[in-house]
Design an enzyme around this catalytic site. Sequence first.
Site, PDB file in Angstrom:
ATOM      1  N   SER A 240       0.835  -1.220   0.000  1.00  0.00           N
ATOM      2  CA  SER A 240       0.000   0.000   0.000  1.00  0.00           C
ATOM      3  C   SER A 240       0.862   1.259   0.000  1.00  0.00           C
ATOM      4  CB  SER A 240      -0.973   0.009   1.181  1.00  0.00           C
ATOM      5  OG  SER A 240      -0.320  -0.257   2.394  1.00  0.00           O
ATOM      6  N   HIS A 270      -2.354  -8.805   1.660  1.00  0.00           N
ATOM      7  CA  HIS A 270      -1.999  -7.566   2.375  1.00  0.00           C
ATOM      8  C   HIS A 270      -3.149  -7.249   3.352  1.00  0.00           C
ATOM      9  CE1 HIS A 270       0.020  -3.902   3.230  1.00  0.00           C
ATOM     10  NE2 HIS A 270      -0.312  -3.166   2.176  1.00  0.00           N
ATOM     11  N   ARG A 326       3.007  -5.449  16.337  1.00  0.00           N
ATOM     12  CA  ARG A 326       1.635  -4.924  16.255  1.00  0.00           C
ATOM     13  C   ARG A 326       0.631  -5.982  16.730  1.00  0.00           C
ATOM     14  NH1 ARG A 326       1.778  -3.443   9.997  1.00  0.00           N
ATOM     15  NH2 ARG A 326       2.503  -5.594  10.059  1.00  0.00           N
ATOM     16  N   ASP A 372      -2.524  -8.736  11.260  1.00  0.00           N
ATOM     17  CA  ASP A 372      -3.923  -9.054  10.971  1.00  0.00           C
ATOM     18  C   ASP A 372      -4.459 -10.234  11.777  1.00  0.00           C
ATOM     19  OD1 ASP A 372      -4.087  -7.031   8.973  1.00  0.00           O
ATOM     20  OD2 ASP A 372      -2.903  -8.317   7.660  1.00  0.00           O
TER      21      ASP A 372
END
Length: 433
Positions: A240, A270, A326, A372
Site C-alpha cells: 500500500s 496484504h 503490532r 492481521d
Amino acid sequence: MKELKSLFQQKSSEVAIELKSMLKEKGDVKVDEVVLKQVIGGMRGIKSMFSETSHLDPIEGIKFRGFSIPELREKLPKLNFSEPLPEGLFWLMLTGELPNEAQVKELADEWESRAQVPQHTFDAIDAMPLTAHPMAMFSVAITSMQTESIFAQQYSEGIDKKSYWDPMFEDVMNLIARLPRVASYIYRRIYHNNDQIEPDTSLDWAANFAHMLGNDDPEFHDLMRLYMTIHADHEGGNASAHATHLVGSTLSDAYFSLAGGMNALAGPLHGLANQEVIKFVFEMLEELGTQEPSDEAIAEYIKKTLASGRVIPGYGHAVLRKPDPRFIAQKHFAEKHLSDDKIVKVIWQLFDIVPEILDGLGKVKNPWPNVDAHSGAILVHYGITEYTFYTVLFGVSRALGVLSNLCWSRALGLPLERPKSVTLDWIKNHIKE
Ligand code: CMX
C-alpha cells in the site's frame, strides 16, 4: 496549523539539502546487489526506495522515527486516555519530533475543522450497490474527493516545483481529516440501514471515528486510538505504501495516490488478511461445532487447510521474522480488557499452534503472526462483527503513514519511479554471458 507546517518545511528542507549534497558526492556508492530470484520473486529485500517515516527490522519489527511500538505507547501524548492519539504519530512521522499534548490537541482540532466531506462523495458511495465490497466504496469515495485537490489546481495554474510540498501538505491534511467520516458512512450505510451518526466535534480523530461507527464505550475509543496508531506505517516497500508512492511519483495528487494505495491494501495477501483471519476462525469454529475447540482439533483444521492449497491468514510476512509487535500490542490490549473472550482465546491458541505447523512445512520464512492475526477478534468483541469492513479500518490508519510520506516525497523533489523490467530472453542471454 502553522506550527506543524513550518516545522515540516524546516525539517524537510534540511533533509533535502543533505540529500542533494550526498547524491552529488556519493551518488555512485553501491547499496545493494540484485539476484535473479529477487527479480522474479517480488523484489524481496532490494534496497531501492527512500522513506523517512518508519523503518522495519526483521527481528525487532517496526520503528517509527526510531521508536518501537511499546516506546510509542509510553511516549506519545495520551491526553487523559489510555492509548496514544494517532495525531501524535502523524506529527512524529512528519517532523521526526515527538509532539507535546498541546500540539496533539491542536492537530485534532485542525483535522476536525477540515472534516467536511463533499456531498458528491456521499452520492458516489450511494450510487454503488450494497453488495460492493467496502474497500471498493472507500476507493471510489477517495477518488471522488479529487475534485478538492489544491495540488492539482495549483499544478494546472503552473506552480514552481520547489513549492509542490505546500499544496500537497494541505491536500494530505484535508484528506486525513475526512477519512473517518467517509469510512463510517460506508459502514453505517451497508450494515446499519444507512442510519448515519453525526460527528462529535469534541472528540479526537480516532474517538470520533469510533463514535460515528456507533460505539461510545471509552474502551472502544481507546482501541481505535491504538489501532489507528499501530497500522499507520510499515516503511516504504509494503504494497500500500509503495503503490501510493508510485502513483504520487507521477505527480498525481494525494487523492489519486491514496486510492492507488488502498486498492493495493484490498488484496488478501496484504490488508484484506484482517477480514480473512476472522472469516477463517468463524468457519473453523462452525466446522468444529464449538467455540472452545481443543488444540488437537485446531491443529487438524490447520493441516487440512494447508493440504487444500490455501494459506493460513494472519501468519507469515515478507520482511518480519518474529511475532509482529503490532500483534503483540493488540494481545496486550486484549489481555488487559477482554481476557475472558472466547474468540480472543482461540486467537491465542492459534498463536501457540500455527507457527510450529508452518515451520514444519520447511518453506515458510516467517511462521509467526502478523498484524492481521489479532485485530478481528477484538473488533468482534466491541460489536464490529461485519468483517468485510475491517480493511477499511486498516486503510484509514494506513493513510497517516503513506500520506506523510507523500508530503516528504514532494518536499524532497523525489523523481518519477521507473524501475527496469527484463524479458525471459534477456535473462537467458544474461545468464549465458
Ligand atoms: N500459510 C501458508 N503458507 C504460507 C504462509 C501462510 N501463512 N506464509 C507463507 N507461506 C508459503 C508461501 O505461500 C510460499 O509458498 P510457495 O513457495 O508454495 O509459493 C512459501 O511459504 C514462502 O513464502 P514466504 O517467502 O515465507 O512469504 P512471502 O514473502 O512470499 O509472502 C505473505 C508473505 C504475507 C504474503 C505470506 O506469508 C502469506 O500469504 N500470509 C498469509 C496472508 C497474510 O496474512 N497477509 C497479511 C500480511 C500483513 C499485511 O500486509 O497486512
